[in-house]
Scaffold this active site. Structure first.
Site, short mmCIF file in Angstrom:
data_model
loop_
_atom_site.label_atom_id
_atom_site.label_comp_id
_atom_site.label_asym_id
_atom_site.label_seq_id
_atom_site.Cartn_x
_atom_site.Cartn_y
_atom_site.Cartn_z
CG ASP A 114 -12.80 -6.13 6.09
OD1 ASP A 114 -12.41 -5.66 7.18
OD2 ASP A 114 -13.23 -5.43 5.15
CG ASP A 142 -7.43 -4.05 3.70
OD1 ASP A 142 -8.43 -3.97 4.43
OD2 ASP A 142 -7.26 -3.33 2.70
CE1 TYR A 155 -3.22 -2.80 0.02
CE2 TYR A 155 -4.04 -2.02 2.12
CZ TYR A 155 -4.13 -2.88 1.05
OH TYR A 155 -5.14 -3.80 1.01
CG ASP A 168 -3.03 -19.80 -1.18
OD1 ASP A 168 -2.21 -19.66 -0.24
OD2 ASP A 168 -2.78 -20.51 -2.17
#
Ligand code: NAD
Length: 369
Positions: free
Chosen positions: A254, A250, A143, A226
């Site tokens: 969630d 991130d 990021y 994964d």
């Protein structure tokens, strides 16, 4: 505890002010009944700061943030400010504080309260008793890595690129946060990477291994991202603390949040580096946003913010007993069947934001007596 501990209060926008008003009541209760005293300063951030001062992070707010022992924030943002230029949108206020205070470690607990087990989209036996902590690196990785951008090629087509970078020290400092936390929980850290494809995360894995001997009581394992995504929905209870890069964190945080079923229940913490005086900058906030659809209607669930305050007591001030008091009060209220609209189920009692605050105080009075 010293009376001089400084707490910065940033209600922000939308439901931020409503949920923070309920936390304030809990803080006042703690002050009177538990001698947990804070010197509280309130400042503007986000849209309300844009309206009053023209910028989402006024100088005085940043100054107060730098001088505080901990920050508690509601939420920022809303449709009123969406059309403003990117650099002065409300969310820049929060990002500005994170950057200025170097808040590199984002802690997101995913805890399923027994009474809310039905709110998860997964089966009860998979999530009942779930209590995991995702530790996401927050200020590095892809990021922020350079070079980044989109180039226009001679033939008119475009090439976009971002760069995944981590230094040894960046991995070590987030690794230590995770290993320290695990030592206070169930002594397990799973470091999530993509070391079968990305060299940076081969290095990440090596650095984590390098820290492991310093924490002989903590079991360190590694998992590809994964597989971690799959395991989080297959058997999330296998995890205690999960530590990972900015982007993987991130996404996984969630995913883990949704195991619990409700945005209105999720607290978070963002921590910086411990300075030479032993102080660590820290910002606590609910995971949810400003919920413009229900703002001003006394409908918001204040529990995520109240639980953010209990994280603040636990992680910034080591007030474990007081944090437990709040968490137990929340558990009992839920067991009694009180619900705000977001977690409402048939046959239970729907309450307003304020009534949920009333219930917390009543419960605190009972559990503390
Ligand atoms: P949101 O979290 O505000 O709302 C999503 C949905 O969840 C809405 O239906 C809302 O009513 C509900 N909800 C959220 N919190 C709730 C609570 N405590 N009680 C009951 N219901 C709740 O996300 P969004 O709608 O995508 O974003 C709204 C604004 O908030 C945007 O401007 C966004 O940029 C901002 N935002 C801010 C933060 C932050 O301050 N950290 C985080 C996310 C979004």
């Amino acid at each position: 505890m010293s009376n001089q501990k400084k707490l910065l209060f940033l209600p922000g926008d939308g439901i931020g002010a409503e949920v923070m008003a309920q936390v304030k009541r809990v803080i006042d209760w703690m002050d009177q009944k538990r001698s947990v005293n804070f010197d509280i300063q309130e400042e503007l951030i986000g849209g309300v700061a844009i309206d009053a001062k023209g910028v989402p992070l006024p100088e005085e707010t940043l100054e107060a943030a730098k001088n505080s022992d901990a920050i508690l924030m509601g939420a920022v943002g809303g449709p009123k400010w969406e059309k403003l230029p990117f650099e002065i949108q409300p969310e820049r206020g929060l990002l500005g504080i994170r950057k200025e205070l170097g808040l590199f470690a984002n802690l997101r607990p995913a805890l399923v309260f027994d009474a809310l087990v039905g709110a998860s989209s997964l089966k009860e036996n998979i999530v009942k008793g779930l209590d995991i902590m995702i530790v996401r690196e927050l200020t590095g990785g892809i990021y922020f890595g350079e070079p980044r951008g989109v180039d226009v090629n001679p033939d008119g087509s475009k090439t976009g690129y971002n760069t995944l970078t981590y230094s040894s020290s960046e991995v070590q400092r987030i690794g230590r946060v995770a290993l320290d936390l695990a030592g206070k929980r169930n002594n397990k850290v799973c470091s999530v990477d993509k070391a079968n494809v990305l060299e940076t995360t081969v290095m990440w894995r090596e650095e984590m291994e390098g820290l492991s001997p310093e924490y002989p009581n903590v079991e360190l394992s590694h998992m590809y991202v994964d597989n971690a995504a799959m395991q989080l929905v297959r058997d999330p209870k296998q995890f205690d603390v999960v530590v990972t890069t900015n982007m993987f964190g991130d996404i996984l945080s969630d995913c883990a949040a949704m195991l619990t079923g409700s945005l209105g229940m999720l607290p978070s913490a963002s921590l910086g580096e411990v300075d030479s005086n032993g102080n660590r900058p820290a910002l606590y906030e609910p995971v949810h946003g400003s919920a413009p659809d229900i703002a001003g209607k006394n409908l918001a669930n204040p529990l995520a913010t109240i639980l953010s305050y209990s994280m603040l007591l636990r992680y910034s001030f080591d007030l474990v007993e007081d944090a437990n008091l709040i968490e137990n009060a929340v558990k009992e209220i839920l067991s009694d069947g009180l619900r705000t609209g977001d977690i409402m189920e048939d046959g239970l009692t729907q309450v307003t934001t304020e009534q949920m605050g009333d219930a917390i105080l009543e419960k605190l009075n009972v559990v503390a007596s």
